[in-house]
Design an enzyme around this catalytic site. Sequence first.
Site, PDB file in Angstrom:
ATOM      1  N   ARG A   1       0.881  -1.090   0.195  1.00 45.36           N
ATOM      2  CA  ARG A   1      -0.208   0.002   0.116  1.00 45.36           C
ATOM      3  C   ARG A   1       0.902   1.307  -0.111  1.00 45.36           C
ATOM      4  NH1 ARG A   1      -5.171  -1.119   2.690  1.00 45.36           N
ATOM      5  NH2 ARG A   1      -5.804  -3.078   1.942  1.00 45.36           N
TER       6      ARG A   1
ATOM      7  N   ASP B   1     -16.965   7.884   7.228  1.00 48.62           N
ATOM      8  CA  ASP B   1     -15.665   7.129   7.200  1.00 48.62           C
ATOM      9  C   ASP B   1     -14.304   7.933   7.524  1.00 48.62           C
ATOM     10  OD1 ASP B   1     -15.233   4.053   6.152  1.00 48.62           O
ATOM     11  OD2 ASP B   1     -13.471   5.155   5.342  1.00 48.62           O
TER      12      ASP B   1
END
Length: 274
Positions: free
Chosen positions: A41, A139
């Site tokens: 990532r 979120d």
Amino acid sequence: MMQGEKEFAYTRADFDRVRKLLYQLTRIHLADSKDSMVYSRLVRRLRALKLSGFSQYLQYVQEHEDEVQCFINSLTTNLTSFFREPHHFDILADYLREHKVQRIWCAASSTGEEPYSIAITVAETLGSFKNGIEIIASDIDSGALQTAQNGIYDEERIKSFSADRRKNFFLRGKGAQAGRVKVVAELSRMVSFRKINLTDRHWGIEGPLDIIFCRNVMIYFNKETQLEILEKMVGLLKPQGLYIAGHSENFSHATHLVRHLGRTTYHPALVQPA
């Protein structure tokens, strides 16, 4: 940890520094097994910023506030789908038929599939887009929230939907957008999106709420943090409100806060008389 053929040097110390920083920022705990995920990532950010290694990148994060959100976005998992754990939406539909519902919070909305699934269930159950129910979706990942607000998905994501559901809630893309769908404006207007870190002291959400969906996010926190978040959430729910957890989450350690109804759904625990 083996470096192998990796493009950048990556040691156990690098991994430990990454997860320490993520915990400081979000209180999300990365398991030992996530070392490869962290590399895959974050290496994208190293390339984009033309940095030479992980130590330099972590220094960059600490010196550039705008990179903090990129760091968090890179490491938060956004595994989701429409009507994931479908039994929860059957439970939601039943609850809507039996109660006067006004406000629903989807507390880990990711790229939007979950709150739109909630909105579809509400619209189908009550027979209208204009049903007076407020759906809040939040979120921590700003990139995921942007995707959610755009409401555009690969058509493959809704291939299991009935023809009526596809027709009623999605527009098919044409030309350059062929193979993609967009949620209809009436559905989009049912959901309001906002960025919230569940470990922040203030969420900017006031009770009472009828239903909270908080699925498959508590597993990233330790038990102490889970209890802190759960206590705050339960405090926002009506006495007969519904808390819906993920399939891998269990609150047997929190019977003073919630009463298990089965199938990872809960009511607030009833206060016992003194």
